[in-house]
Write a protein that holds these residues in place. Structure first.
Motif, PDB file in Angstrom:
ATOM      1  N   ILE A 174       0.758  -1.286  -0.075  1.00  0.00           N
ATOM      2  CA  ILE A 174       0.264  -0.182  -0.296  1.00  0.00           C
ATOM      3  C   ILE A 174       0.720   1.209  -0.230  1.00  0.00           C
ATOM      4  O   ILE A 174       0.696   2.716  -0.126  1.00  0.00           O
ATOM      5  CB  ILE A 174      -0.829   0.001   1.005  1.00  0.00           C
ATOM      6  CG1 ILE A 174      -1.657  -1.300   1.119  1.00  0.00           C
ATOM      7  CG2 ILE A 174      -1.438   1.305   1.388  1.00  0.00           C
ATOM      8  CD1 ILE A 174      -3.560  -1.386  -0.142  1.00  0.00           C
ATOM      9  N   ARG A 175       1.722   1.482   0.610  1.00  0.00           N
ATOM     10  CA  ARG A 175       2.821   2.815   0.784  1.00  0.00           C
ATOM     11  C   ARG A 175       3.663   2.451  -0.182  1.00  0.00           C
ATOM     12  O   ARG A 175       3.860   4.131  -0.870  1.00  0.00           O
ATOM     13  CB  ARG A 175       3.373   2.073   2.470  1.00  0.00           C
ATOM     14  CG  ARG A 175       4.460   3.110   1.844  1.00  0.00           C
ATOM     15  CD  ARG A 175       5.812   2.697   3.870  1.00  0.00           C
ATOM     16  NE  ARG A 175       6.642   3.905   4.042  1.00  0.00           N
ATOM     17  CZ  ARG A 175       7.160   4.330   4.803  1.00  0.00           C
ATOM     18  NH1 ARG A 175       7.653   3.482   5.385  1.00  0.00           N
ATOM     19  NH2 ARG A 175       7.654   5.507   5.215  1.00  0.00           N
ATOM     20  N   HIS A 176       3.634   1.312  -0.802  1.00  0.00           N
ATOM     21  CA  HIS A 176       5.103   1.489  -2.354  1.00  0.00           C
ATOM     22  C   HIS A 176       4.050   1.430  -3.159  1.00  0.00           C
ATOM     23  O   HIS A 176       5.316   1.900  -3.882  1.00  0.00           O
ATOM     24  CB  HIS A 176       6.301   0.785  -2.516  1.00  0.00           C
ATOM     25  CG  HIS A 176       7.272   0.739  -0.904  1.00  0.00           C
ATOM     26  ND1 HIS A 176       8.271   2.103  -1.203  1.00  0.00           N
ATOM     27  CD2 HIS A 176       6.761   0.378   0.390  1.00  0.00           C
ATOM     28  CE1 HIS A 176       8.417   2.139   0.044  1.00  0.00           C
ATOM     29  NE2 HIS A 176       8.299   0.740   0.656  1.00  0.00           N
ATOM     30  N   TYR A 177       3.268   1.228  -3.697  1.00  0.00           N
ATOM     31  CA  TYR A 177       2.585   0.837  -4.789  1.00  0.00           C
ATOM     32  C   TYR A 177       0.706   1.676  -4.820  1.00  0.00           C
ATOM     33  O   TYR A 177       0.807   2.895  -5.806  1.00  0.00           O
ATOM     34  CB  TYR A 177       2.099  -0.066  -5.152  1.00  0.00           C
ATOM     35  CG  TYR A 177       3.250  -1.385  -5.075  1.00  0.00           C
ATOM     36  CD1 TYR A 177       4.057  -0.711  -6.595  1.00  0.00           C
ATOM     37  CD2 TYR A 177       4.189  -2.250  -4.263  1.00  0.00           C
ATOM     38  CE1 TYR A 177       5.453  -2.041  -6.797  1.00  0.00           C
ATOM     39  CE2 TYR A 177       5.305  -2.092  -4.028  1.00  0.00           C
ATOM     40  CZ  TYR A 177       6.432  -2.080  -6.205  1.00  0.00           C
ATOM     41  OH  TYR A 177       7.352  -3.406  -5.760  1.00  0.00           O
ATOM     42  N   TRP A 178       0.445   1.511  -3.947  1.00  0.00           N
ATOM     43  CA  TRP A 178      -1.345   1.985  -3.820  1.00  0.00           C
ATOM     44  C   TRP A 178      -1.188   3.297  -4.214  1.00  0.00           C
ATOM     45  O   TRP A 178      -1.615   4.053  -4.568  1.00  0.00           O
ATOM     46  CB  TRP A 178      -2.029   1.370  -2.949  1.00  0.00           C
ATOM     47  CG  TRP A 178      -3.245   1.649  -3.007  1.00  0.00           C
ATOM     48  CD1 TRP A 178      -4.209   0.994  -3.490  1.00  0.00           C
ATOM     49  CD2 TRP A 178      -3.816   2.898  -2.264  1.00  0.00           C
ATOM     50  NE1 TRP A 178      -5.357   1.512  -3.263  1.00  0.00           N
ATOM     51  CE2 TRP A 178      -5.580   2.466  -2.360  1.00  0.00           C
ATOM     52  CE3 TRP A 178      -3.639   4.108  -1.418  1.00  0.00           C
ATOM     53  CZ2 TRP A 178      -6.318   4.097  -2.536  1.00  0.00           C
ATOM     54  CZ3 TRP A 178      -4.558   5.234  -1.335  1.00  0.00           C
ATOM     55  CH2 TRP A 178      -5.725   4.772  -1.677  1.00  0.00           C
ATOM     56  N   MET A 179      -0.276   3.710  -2.661  1.00  0.00           N
ATOM     57  CA  MET A 179      -0.568   4.959  -3.021  1.00  0.00           C
ATOM     58  C   MET A 179       0.580   6.090  -3.535  1.00  0.00           C
ATOM     59  O   MET A 179       0.165   7.297  -3.849  1.00  0.00           O
ATOM     60  CB  MET A 179       0.866   5.189  -1.457  1.00  0.00           C
ATOM     61  CG  MET A 179       0.688   6.646  -0.409  1.00  0.00           C
ATOM     62  SD  MET A 179       1.749   7.032   0.819  1.00  0.00           S
ATOM     63  CE  MET A 179       2.345   8.449   1.039  1.00  0.00           C
TER      64      MET A 179
END
Length: 314
Positions: free
Chosen positions: A166-171
């Motif tokens: 979530i931190r490195h792709y979604w966000m």
């Protein structure tokens, strides 16, 4: 809206990130050879329109493929192959095009960040995890299943692996998308997101060529949806609205007509442009790309050249 993505991480999770030591699937997933998670083509805010392809990414980290119990061809079954290429003619008209380079089976940006099935993780699950019905079915932001409900993983994942994705792709995807839309609205007083996807044939809906999803009229003014539909029908395509695809998280979150932000999801039938069994383009690719370009051209032509920031699109 610029701070939308960063607000998703509560202090407790940020402390875990800072204290995280050792390696995870994310950390040794071939990052040296991996592309940037998000690519943006074109110049932001040249017009009120933004094009997006959130599901056409096809970089599959080696560690992810190794950890999966399904072969790569099954993992790719939900991929919107070549959609970003179908959009190149439309992007050449001026709108920026944003695309994810990672696949939805790895991280699905068309789901809320913490829409997760807790059964796929071991250890404690943070209280901010909020699965929807689709999330509980295994189709959340980090999917548990793929293609005919086949489980993706051989074993449960540590929750930190999901948090890092979530931190490195979604966000990064949502931070970039929110920024493009905000720039367009600030400059032109309104903006329209065309969220581009592909779909298998849908016999239950009469196998339309295109499905236009506006969350049943709540994410986009009917004027723009009608214009897109009439243009496609005029080109000889069969269309449907909101069935079987009404629009996902992206359409729902960014489609806010009351503040002059509009979002329309566009699903294109895959067999119109590619062989689904071999995942290769065929002769229909060029004509479908031309149709998408014509539709975008017609939408752009109906935007007034100057608009007060307090006006709305009728």
């Amino acid at each position: 809206m610029k701070k939308f993505a960063t607000s998703l991480f509560p202090p407790s999770l940020m402390r875990l990130f800072q204290a995280q030591s050792g390696t995870t699937e994310h950390e040794h997933s071939g990052r040296q050879a991996s592309p940037a998670p998000v690519l943006v083509s074109g110049t932001p805010a040249t017009g009120p329109l933004v094009l997006a392809s959130p599901h056409s990414g096809h970089f599959y980290p080696e560690a992810f493929v190794s950890a999966a119990r399904q072969p790569l061809d099954i993992l790719r079954s939900g991929e919107d192959s070549f959609v970003e290429q179908l959009a190149l003619g439309a992007q050449a008209l001026g709108p920026p095009l944003i695309q994810a380079t990672f696949p939805r089976v790895f991280c699905d940006v068309n789901r809320a960040a913490w829409d997760l099935d807790s059964r796929m993780f071991h250890g404690s699950i943070p209280s901010f995890v909020a699965p929807s019905e689709r999330g509980l079915a295994g189709l959340g932001s980090i999917p548990r299943i793929v293609a005919d409900r086949r489980p993706i993983y051989r074993q449960r994942l540590p929750f930190m692996e999901a948090a890092l994705r979530i931190r490195h792709y979604w966000m990064p995807y949502h931070a970039a998308l929110a920024n493009l839309l905000e720039q367009a609205r600030n400059r032109h007083g309104f903006c329209l997101l065309l969220d581009l996807h592909s779909m298998p044939a849908a016999p239950q809906a009469g196998s339309p060529d295109f499905v236009l999803g506006d969350r049943y009229g709540t994410s986009c003014t009917p004027h723009l949806t009608n214009l897109a539909e009439q243009t496609l029908q005029g080109l000889g395509f069969k269309t449907a609205r909101n069935h079987p695809y009404a629009g996902g998280y992206i359409t729902r979150h960014y489609g806010r007509p009351e503040i002059n932000m509009h979002a329309l999801q566009i699903e294109m039938r895959r067999d119109l442009y590619m062989d689904e069994s071999t995942r290769t383009k065929h002769a229909g690719f060029a004509s479908l790309a031309d149709a998408l370009t014509i539709m975008v051209e017609q939408v752009l032509a109906h935007f007034p050249s100057h608009k007060s920031k307090t006006q709305s699109i009728g």
